[in-house]
Design a protein around this motif. Structure first.
Motif, mmCIF file in Angstrom:
data_model
loop_
_atom_site.group_PDB
_atom_site.id
_atom_site.type_symbol
_atom_site.label_atom_id
_atom_site.label_comp_id
_atom_site.label_asym_id
_atom_site.label_seq_id
_atom_site.Cartn_x
_atom_site.Cartn_y
_atom_site.Cartn_z
ATOM 1 N N HIS A 75 16.448 50.948 -2.571
ATOM 2 C CA HIS A 75 17.048 52.027 -2.653
ATOM 3 C C HIS A 75 18.376 51.986 -2.328
ATOM 4 C CE1 HIS A 75 13.513 54.155 -3.751
ATOM 5 N NE2 HIS A 75 12.816 53.779 -2.881
ATOM 6 N N GLN A 76 19.730 52.500 -3.187
ATOM 7 C CA GLN A 76 20.808 52.728 -2.481
ATOM 8 C C GLN A 76 20.962 54.068 -1.579
ATOM 9 O OE1 GLN A 76 23.796 52.558 -5.587
ATOM 10 N NE2 GLN A 76 25.339 51.721 -4.194
ATOM 11 N N ASP A 111 16.389 51.433 -7.082
ATOM 12 C CA ASP A 111 17.654 51.573 -7.993
ATOM 13 C C ASP A 111 17.922 50.481 -8.428
ATOM 14 O OD1 ASP A 111 18.229 54.343 -7.219
ATOM 15 O OD2 ASP A 111 18.768 53.719 -5.280
ATOM 16 N N GLU A 113 16.526 49.013 -11.161
ATOM 17 C CA GLU A 113 16.664 49.143 -12.647
ATOM 18 C C GLU A 113 18.165 49.601 -13.117
ATOM 19 O OE1 GLU A 113 14.191 51.287 -16.283
ATOM 20 O OE2 GLU A 113 13.494 51.731 -14.076
ATOM 21 N N SER A 114 18.482 50.621 -12.436
ATOM 22 C CA SER A 114 20.144 51.022 -12.756
ATOM 23 C C SER A 114 20.963 50.102 -12.750
ATOM 24 C CB SER A 114 20.165 52.372 -12.199
ATOM 25 O OG SER A 114 20.337 52.200 -10.646
ATOM 26 N N LEU A 115 20.864 49.144 -11.808
ATOM 27 C CA LEU A 115 21.878 48.021 -11.577
ATOM 28 C C LEU A 115 21.907 47.035 -12.631
ATOM 29 C CD1 LEU A 115 21.358 47.579 -7.849
ATOM 30 C CD2 LEU A 115 23.238 49.063 -8.750
ATOM 31 N N GLY A 117 22.080 45.942 -16.332
ATOM 32 C CA GLY A 117 22.663 46.549 -17.551
ATOM 33 C C GLY A 117 21.471 46.157 -18.576
ATOM 34 N N GLU A 118 21.639 46.905 -19.807
ATOM 35 C CA GLU A 118 20.636 46.946 -21.012
ATOM 36 C C GLU A 118 20.522 45.415 -21.626
ATOM 37 O OE1 GLU A 118 19.595 48.860 -25.409
ATOM 38 O OE2 GLU A 118 20.955 49.947 -23.984
ATOM 39 N N ARG A 121 19.164 43.270 -19.044
ATOM 40 C CA ARG A 121 17.584 43.090 -18.871
ATOM 41 C C ARG A 121 16.965 42.377 -20.052
ATOM 42 N NH1 ARG A 121 13.517 45.905 -16.643
ATOM 43 N NH2 ARG A 121 14.974 46.630 -14.966
#
Length: 259
Positions: A75-76, A111, A113-115, A117-118, A121
């Motif tokens: 987590h950030q 966090d 997953e949010s780091l 990019g599509e 991934r």
């Protein structure tokens, strides 16, 4: 300032596929169940000579290695990061560097997953690995294995892919006066278990002595069979030692430039 460096390791020992196993009956009898050998072009052999051993890497890092730390969440938090694992309280760090097989990175929660990019991934999800089993056979000190070679690939058996007489492969010679030899067997990518491997090994090496102890190891992520193409160094995936060190050094350069 106080600099704290930690290396959480899910396993009980360091090294991963570079680790060495010891016979439970004679700890001086060792066998390498992971990497078959290390080879490199002359250029890489010269510039990477200090990075061929996992214990050497840990030594150079100056970090404390924490075993059996299975990281599950990252987590950030404010300007830093909180790393959670299956047992114990979470840890806080300014910087986190993750080095593990791609499928395990994509399984991390928090966090991470949010780091990613599509597009990144999609490329990472396309990465594939082979899986295989390794079998280590350890023998008593007075055992003789009359095999003229130290290691060889096997193409005539549907199960066994590689065999090594471990002491010969590492050229231990007279240093093994008080302990027995060891044999390492790698399977092909097909699933196999210990009884099947032993049965097939008898076909390849008939008359092999009865081992003193046997260890079976499954490598779920053995070698990269489908890598990420046309990406920077920190996204490059290879199975060779030289390429792995190059990727690590590139990642370090990116990290250093951000400090």
């Amino acid at each position: 300032c106080l600099l704290r460096r930690e290396l959480p390791n899910k396993a009980k020992i360091s090294g991963g596929e570079m680790s060495t196993s010891r016979s439970p009956k004679d700890p001086s009898c060792t066998v390498d169940l992971g990497a078959q050998y290390i080879s490199a072009a002359p250029y890489y052999a010269r510039i990477h000579m200090n990075y061929v051993n996992m214990h050497t890497v840990y030594h150079h890092s100056g970090a404390e290695v924490l075993y059996e730390r299975h990281v599950t969440h990252i987590h950030q938090k404010d300007t830093g990061w909180e790393v959670c694992h299956k047992a114990g309280a979470p840890d806080r760090f300014d910087i986190v560097v993750v080095t593990m097989p791609v499928p395990q990175i994509l399984q991390l929660q928090g966090d991470v997953e949010s780091l990613i990019g599509e597009n990144q991934r999609r490329m990472l999800e396309a990465v594939s690995y082979s899986s295989r089993y390794a079998l280590g056979l350890s023998y008593k000190a007075d055992t003789q294995i009359d095999i003229p070679w130290a290691a060889k690939y096997v193409s005539s058996n549907p199960c066994i892919h590689f065999i090594a007489i471990d002491d010969k492969k590492r050229n231990l010679g007279q240093s093994l006066k008080n302990c027995g030899p060891a044999v390492m067997v790698h399977t092909s990518e097909k699933d196999a278990v210990k009884p099947i491997i032993l049965e097939e090994l008898e076909k390849v090496m008939p008359g092999l002595p009865q081992p003193d102890s046997i260890k079976c190891q499954k490598w779920r992520y053995s070698q990269v069979t489908g890598s990420v193409a046309d990406c920077p160094g920190q996204m490059t995936l290879h199975s060779t030692a030289s390429a792995g060190v190059c990727s690590a050094l590139k990642g370090f350069e990116v990290l250093k430039s951000s400090l």
